[in-house]
Design a protein around this motif. Structure first.
Motif, PDB file in Angstrom:
ATOM      1  N   ALA A  24       5.232  11.002   7.090  1.00  0.00           N
ATOM      2  CA  ALA A  24       5.121   9.733   7.816  1.00  0.00           C
ATOM      3  C   ALA A  24       3.684   9.500   8.276  1.00  0.00           C
ATOM      4  CB  ALA A  24       6.068   9.738   9.014  1.00  0.00           C
ATOM      5  N   LEU A  25       3.011  10.582   8.686  1.00  0.00           N
ATOM      6  CA  LEU A  25       1.608  10.444   9.072  1.00  0.00           C
ATOM      7  C   LEU A  25       0.747  10.065   7.874  1.00  0.00           C
ATOM      8  CD1 LEU A  25      -0.696  10.765  11.106  1.00  0.00           C
ATOM      9  CD2 LEU A  25      -0.770  13.206  10.520  1.00  0.00           C
ATOM     10  N   ALA A  26       1.044  10.625   6.706  1.00  0.00           N
ATOM     11  CA  ALA A  26       0.287  10.277   5.498  1.00  0.00           C
ATOM     12  C   ALA A  26       0.422   8.791   5.187  1.00  0.00           C
ATOM     13  CB  ALA A  26       0.777  11.116   4.317  1.00  0.00           C
ATOM     14  N   ARG A  27       1.619   8.233   5.364  1.00  0.00           N
ATOM     15  CA  ARG A  27       1.818   6.803   5.127  1.00  0.00           C
ATOM     16  C   ARG A  27       1.016   5.975   6.134  1.00  0.00           C
ATOM     17  NH1 ARG A  27       6.910   6.844   5.159  1.00  0.00           N
ATOM     18  NH2 ARG A  27       7.298   6.347   7.342  1.00  0.00           N
ATOM     19  N   GLN A  61      16.923   7.891   2.816  1.00  0.00           N
ATOM     20  CA  GLN A  61      16.818   8.895   1.750  1.00  0.00           C
ATOM     21  C   GLN A  61      15.433   9.524   1.649  1.00  0.00           C
ATOM     22  OE1 GLN A  61      19.408   7.520  -1.873  1.00  0.00           O
ATOM     23  NE2 GLN A  61      18.233   5.764  -1.170  1.00  0.00           N
ATOM     24  N   GLY A  62      14.542   9.171   2.562  1.00  0.00           N
ATOM     25  CA  GLY A  62      13.177   9.676   2.481  1.00  0.00           C
ATOM     26  C   GLY A  62      12.289   8.740   1.686  1.00  0.00           C
ATOM     27  N   VAL A  63      11.096   9.213   1.346  1.00  0.00           N
ATOM     28  CA  VAL A  63      10.155   8.364   0.610  1.00  0.00           C
ATOM     29  C   VAL A  63      10.637   8.197  -0.824  1.00  0.00           C
ATOM     30  CG1 VAL A  63       8.216   9.014   2.054  1.00  0.00           C
ATOM     31  CG2 VAL A  63       8.711  10.358   0.024  1.00  0.00           C
ATOM     32  N   SER A  64      10.212   7.111  -1.441  1.00  0.00           N
ATOM     33  CA  SER A  64      10.714   6.775  -2.774  1.00  0.00           C
ATOM     34  C   SER A  64      10.110   7.655  -3.865  1.00  0.00           C
ATOM     35  CB  SER A  64      10.391   5.307  -3.086  1.00  0.00           C
ATOM     36  OG  SER A  64       8.979   5.112  -3.142  1.00  0.00           O
ATOM     37  N   VAL A  90       0.833  -1.201   0.000  1.00  0.00           N
ATOM     38  CA  VAL A  90       0.000   0.000   0.000  1.00  0.00           C
ATOM     39  C   VAL A  90       0.870   1.254   0.000  1.00  0.00           C
ATOM     40  CG1 VAL A  90      -1.783   1.271   1.248  1.00  0.00           C
ATOM     41  CG2 VAL A  90      -1.841  -1.220   1.199  1.00  0.00           C
ATOM     42  N   ALA A  91       1.846   1.303   0.891  1.00  0.00           N
ATOM     43  CA  ALA A  91       2.726   2.470   0.976  1.00  0.00           C
ATOM     44  C   ALA A  91       3.575   2.617  -0.281  1.00  0.00           C
ATOM     45  CB  ALA A  91       3.616   2.365   2.209  1.00  0.00           C
ATOM     46  N   ALA A  92       4.052   1.487  -0.838  1.00  0.00           N
ATOM     47  CA  ALA A  92       4.885   1.556  -2.040  1.00  0.00           C
ATOM     48  C   ALA A  92       4.082   2.029  -3.233  1.00  0.00           C
ATOM     49  CB  ALA A  92       5.496   0.189  -2.324  1.00  0.00           C
ATOM     50  N   TYR A  93       2.799   1.644  -3.335  1.00  0.00           N
ATOM     51  CA  TYR A  93       1.982   2.066  -4.473  1.00  0.00           C
ATOM     52  C   TYR A  93       1.815   3.582  -4.496  1.00  0.00           C
ATOM     53  CZ  TYR A  93      -2.001   2.595  -7.582  1.00  0.00           C
ATOM     54  OH  TYR A  93      -2.830   2.997  -8.606  1.00  0.00           O
ATOM     55  N   ALA A  94       1.738   4.205  -3.333  1.00  0.00           N
ATOM     56  CA  ALA A  94       1.610   5.667  -3.259  1.00  0.00           C
ATOM     57  C   ALA A  94       2.954   6.372  -3.269  1.00  0.00           C
ATOM     58  CB  ALA A  94       0.832   6.055  -2.009  1.00  0.00           C
ATOM     59  N   GLY A  95       4.060   5.629  -3.313  1.00  0.00           N
ATOM     60  CA  GLY A  95       5.378   6.265  -3.279  1.00  0.00           C
ATOM     61  C   GLY A  95       5.743   6.800  -1.917  1.00  0.00           C
ATOM     62  N   LEU A  96       5.120   6.273  -0.873  1.00  0.00           N
ATOM     63  CA  LEU A  96       5.382   6.729   0.490  1.00  0.00           C
ATOM     64  C   LEU A  96       6.259   5.754   1.268  1.00  0.00           C
ATOM     65  CD1 LEU A  96       1.808   8.028   1.395  1.00  0.00           C
ATOM     66  CD2 LEU A  96       3.839   9.402   0.967  1.00  0.00           C
ATOM     67  N   ALA A  97       6.809   4.746   0.583  1.00  0.00           N
ATOM     68  CA  ALA A  97       7.684   3.786   1.254  1.00  0.00           C
ATOM     69  C   ALA A  97       9.072   4.400   1.434  1.00  0.00           C
ATOM     70  CB  ALA A  97       7.779   2.499   0.440  1.00  0.00           C
ATOM     71  N   PRO A  98       9.777   4.077   2.522  1.00  0.00           N
ATOM     72  CA  PRO A  98      11.123   4.633   2.741  1.00  0.00           C
ATOM     73  C   PRO A  98      12.137   4.058   1.762  1.00  0.00           C
ATOM     74  CG  PRO A  98      10.586   3.004   4.421  1.00  0.00           C
ATOM     75  CD  PRO A  98       9.326   3.220   3.628  1.00  0.00           C
TER      76      PRO A  98
END
Length: 390
Positions: free
Chosen positions: A363-366, A311-314, A291-299
């Motif tokens: 991080a809260l958005a994720r 490096q932050g979100v992808s 779920v997080a990777a699909y939105a580009g919110l994965a670390p």
């Protein structure tokens, strides 16, 4: 050593798989078809067809099958791969309609040379795609990321929210243009989106007391014509969006309960729910990381030896969903002050003496996206979240 490697490659290409592997390099004018087939000794053939000519492409596949059958005595199926891009998914769907196994790959996931001046041509890219397809069919892990192609109806439902976003951006441009023209005349209190915009335009006077110059007034009038057209179109699109959500309430395939669950949460309006559902939550995910990777919110970690940093979100995901979730995270803090997520956010910011708010809101958005996914799929109630009053 080279001879041994070439022999192994020929074996892998020619006998391990009973299929003809084809890559498609697509452009507006030509499609480059690169293929390798059993009995070819690992060699790759290249052939160009006119861009958009599906009949010629299917004829090329028939020729490849005929030549392979004449060489081996066996008729092999065709497996294709193409990069996701400007052509969308219509080629993929047309190939599947003709009983051809088709794959769409994320071009950013295909490994390339890291040389600063690496060679890049359509021929080299076609060969690389064929090798990627072979490795994928062998079951090699993480060799590439195949795109999960949505159904045509699911893809079409996205149009409404995306069109509204474009119309809103155009409205902002026209409003700012009108305000800029008037500000140059000493007028700063004009609101172009008000219903009495025409009447107020006639009564305007410049900052030094003169009537509004005629050419400026005519230009603003034409800007208002375009602005009013945009306002009417925005109303129509919003009605279509609301009608689509209402229609999904009576549909067995659209999971209406999930949409109603999102609409009941305080802080989520119709537009947010339409984007959340249309851009992401309608899909199936196996776990929260997907779920997080699909939105580009994965670390994105960076670890090598003693070096270990984040490096932050992808940002390698659905940009519309990611932007919406960050906006929603700010609104969540405002409208859901008693939720566990808001309490975590405030405690984290307070521990950093009020700093790093932006990174913490990401991080809260994720966390919020994962919580909403669990809420609509498994019914896990978000701790401390309040609902709208009837």
């Amino acid at each position: 050593m080279d001879t041994v490697q070439n022999s192994e490659a020929s074996t892998a290409l020619g006998s391990d798989f009973a299929a003809i592997f084809v890559s498609l390099e697509l452009s507006r004018s030509t499609w480059l078809v690169t293929s390798t087939s059993p009995g070819s000794g690992g060699k790759m053939s290249k052939h160009s067809v006119k861009g958009g000519d599906m009949a010629a492409l299917l004829e090329r596949f028939t020729q490849l099958q005929s030549r392979t059958k004449a060489r081996t005595g066996v008729e092999y199926p065709v497996i294709t791969i193409q990069e996701a891009g400007l052509d969308g998914f219509w080629i993929h769907r047309a190939l599947q309609a003709n009983a051809i196994e088709s794959h769409v790959v994320d071009p950013a996931s295909v490994a390339v040379s890291r040389r600063s001046r690496r060679a890049k041509t359509d021929k080299l890219d076609g060969e690389a795609l064929v090798r990627t397809l072979l490795a994928y069919k062998r079951g090699e892990p993480r060799v590439c990321a195949m795109v999960k192609v949505p159904e045509p109806e699911q893809e079409d439902r996205r149009r409404i929210c995306r069109e509204r976003k474009v119309l809103i951006a155009e409205r902002i441009k026209h409003v700012n243009r009108i305000k800029g023209l008037l500000f140059a005349q000493g007028i700063s209190d004009y609101r172009p989106v008000r219903s009495d915009r025409r009447q107020r335009l006639e009564a305007l006077a410049t900052g030094d007391g003169r009537p509004l110059p005629p050419h400026v007034k005519m230009q603003i009038g034409r800007e208002l014509d375009r602005l009013e057209l945009l306002l009417d179109q925005i109303v129509v699109v919003e009605r279509e969006r609301d009608a689509l959500l209402f229609m999904q309430e009576n549909s067995d395939t659209a999971k209406p309960a999930s949409i109603q669950m999102l609409l009941h949460l305080r802080g989520l309006g119709t537009e947010f729910v339409a984007i959340l559902w249309g851009e992401g939550l309608f899909r199936h995910f196996d776990n929260r990381r997907q779920v997080a990777a699909y939105a580009g919110l994965a670390p994105s970690p960076w670890q090598s030896g003693t070096i270990d940093r984040d490096q932050g979100v992808s940002k390698a995901g659905n940009a519309r969903l990611r932007t919406t979730m960050i906006q929603l995270a700010w609104l969540w803090v405002r409208h859901q002050p008693c939720s566990a997520l808001t309490i975590w956010f405030k405690a984290r910011v307070e521990s950093n003496n009020g700093r790093m708010k932006k990174s913490t809101i990401v991080a809260l958005a994720r966390k919020l996206l994962v919580a909403l996914w669990k809420y609509v799929t498994a019914g896990v109630v978000i701790e401390g979240a309040s609902m709208k009053t009837a």
